[in-house]
Motif scaffolding. Structure first.
Motif, PDB file in Angstrom:
ATOM      1  N   LEU A 213       3.206   2.901   1.263  1.00 17.63           N
ATOM      2  CA  LEU A 213       2.534   4.009   1.668  1.00 17.63           C
ATOM      3  C   LEU A 213       0.882   4.704   1.350  1.00 17.63           C
ATOM      4  CD1 LEU A 213       5.609   6.600   0.983  1.00 17.63           C
ATOM      5  CD2 LEU A 213       4.651   6.321   3.122  1.00 17.63           C
TER       6      LEU A 213
ATOM      7  N   GLY B 129      -1.944   2.117   2.799  1.00 16.55           N
ATOM      8  CA  GLY B 129      -1.710   3.006   4.906  1.00 16.55           C
ATOM      9  C   GLY B 129      -2.482   3.928   4.878  1.00 16.55           C
TER      10      GLY B 129
ATOM     11  N   SER C 298      -3.338   1.431   9.468  1.00 17.89           N
ATOM     12  CA  SER C 298      -2.617   2.057   8.855  1.00 17.89           C
ATOM     13  C   SER C 298      -1.219   2.660   9.690  1.00 17.89           C
ATOM     14  CB  SER C 298      -3.715   3.465   8.572  1.00 17.89           C
ATOM     15  OG  SER C 298      -2.633   4.808   7.637  1.00 17.89           O
TER      16      SER C 298
ATOM     17  N   PHE D 242       2.388   3.122   8.482  1.00 19.29           N
ATOM     18  CA  PHE D 242       3.350   4.111   8.586  1.00 19.29           C
ATOM     19  C   PHE D 242       4.578   3.721   9.566  1.00 19.29           C
ATOM     20  CE2 PHE D 242      -0.545   6.536   6.686  1.00 19.29           C
ATOM     21  CZ  PHE D 242       0.550   6.458   5.489  1.00 19.29           C
TER      22      PHE D 242
ATOM     23  N   THR E  88       8.332   3.419   8.335  1.00 18.68           N
ATOM     24  CA  THR E  88       9.010   5.236   8.886  1.00 18.68           C
ATOM     25  C   THR E  88      10.396   4.072   9.617  1.00 18.68           C
ATOM     26  OG1 THR E  88       7.492   6.432   9.765  1.00 18.68           O
ATOM     27  CG2 THR E  88       9.782   6.195  10.558  1.00 18.68           C
TER      28      THR E  88
ATOM     29  N   GLU F   5       6.650   9.376  15.263  1.00 26.20           N
ATOM     30  CA  GLU F   5       6.287   7.741  14.816  1.00 26.20           C
ATOM     31  C   GLU F   5       5.641   7.151  15.932  1.00 26.20           C
ATOM     32  OE1 GLU F   5       3.907   6.122  12.281  1.00 26.20           O
ATOM     33  OE2 GLU F   5       4.259   8.784  12.021  1.00 26.20           O
TER      34      GLU F   5
END
Length: 270
Positions: free
Chosen positions: A130, A133, A160, A164, A168, A218
């Motif tokens: 995290l 990112g 980035s 993510f 996710t 996302e």
């Protein structure tokens, strides 16, 4: 003399009302998680509280940019708003991951218990991913804001986004693991530890909804990764990015979803 750039129009910030409504909705949520943080001091609750704060400020900035031509020409204010939107997702995603991990801690048997899955359940690695990112996203935003044709900035933002997306999906996988674990577990024991509130009894369903909302967000970001105009289109951005985030944070606020402190649980009488 070069005319100033209106960044709000350039990036599709049009609705003052929508930004104002979302800022108003995040205000009581910020207060709620602050009060919860006082009673339940944990890193997960802290990140959710910070997320609400960041979104509250970010939507105020977005409303100002959309409503004031002078403000819309301020590059520093625009970058600040974009960075806040980028950084904020850290808290939302870590909140989902952290709460699922906390809930798994109450299960007597965790499925898929091998080296690879233990590594994927490592909070340190998830936090590191995290942080990476977020850092790449911030640098990418600053680069592309100062120079829209910057190749480095565009690449960093895409990397980035990919990070993510991977995290996710990983969070969704851990949610499925939790579903399987709780189906195999003793319900009476879980109720003894977690209580009988709505969040305690139906936490798995709520976490599944959160995972779906995060994936929806996302998927949209990835699908529009090559088109800034489509990604910033407010007719798509609000229902597919802003709304899923708001629904997630509302679900986090369901009573009992956040388990009691582990120290309290492990000291319960047998």
């Amino acid at each position: 003399m070069t005319s100033p750039i209106n960044y709000a129009k350039l990036f599709g910030f049009e609705s003052v009302a929508a930004a104002g409504i979302f800022a108003a909705l995040y205000a009581p949520l910020t207060v709620w998680f602050f009060l919860l943080l006082i009673r339940h001091r944990s890193y997960v609750v802290f990140t959710l509280f910070i997320f609400c704060q960041i979104r509250f400020v970010a939507f105020i900035i977005r409303a100002i940019l959309a409503g004031s031509e002078t403000a819309a020409e301020n590059l520093d204010l625009f970058i600040a708003g974009e960075v806040l939107f980028s950084v904020g997702f850290f808290g939302l995603l870590y909140g989902a991951y952290g709460l699922v991990m906390d809930r798994l801690a109450f299960c007597s048997i965790v499925p898929f218990d091998n080296i690879l899955n233990r590594l994927m359940r490592s909070r340190i690695f998830f936090h590191l991913g995290l942080s990476t990112g977020v850092a790449l996203g911030i640098v990418g935003i600053v680069e592309t804001s100062n120079n829209s044709s910057s190749t480095i900035g565009s690449v960093l933002r895409k990397v980035s986004v990919i990070i993510f997306v991977v995290l996710t999906v990983l969070q969704a996988y851990q949610t499925v693991t939790l579903v399987i674990a709780e189906r195999r577990d003793d319900l009476s024991e879980r109720i003894r530890y977690l209580g009988t509130s709505m969040g305690a009894r139906h936490g798995v369903l709520i976490f599944m909804l959160i995972a779906i909302l995060l994936l929806l967000r996302e998927i949209f970001i990835v699908a529009t990764i090559g088109s800034t105009a489509k990604q910033n289109n407010e007719h798509l951005w609000y229902p597919l990015v802003a709304l899923p985030e708001l629904l997630c944070i509302i679900l986090y606020a369901v009573p009992g979803l956040i388990p009691p402190n582990r120290s309290d649980v492990f000291n319960l009488p047998k």
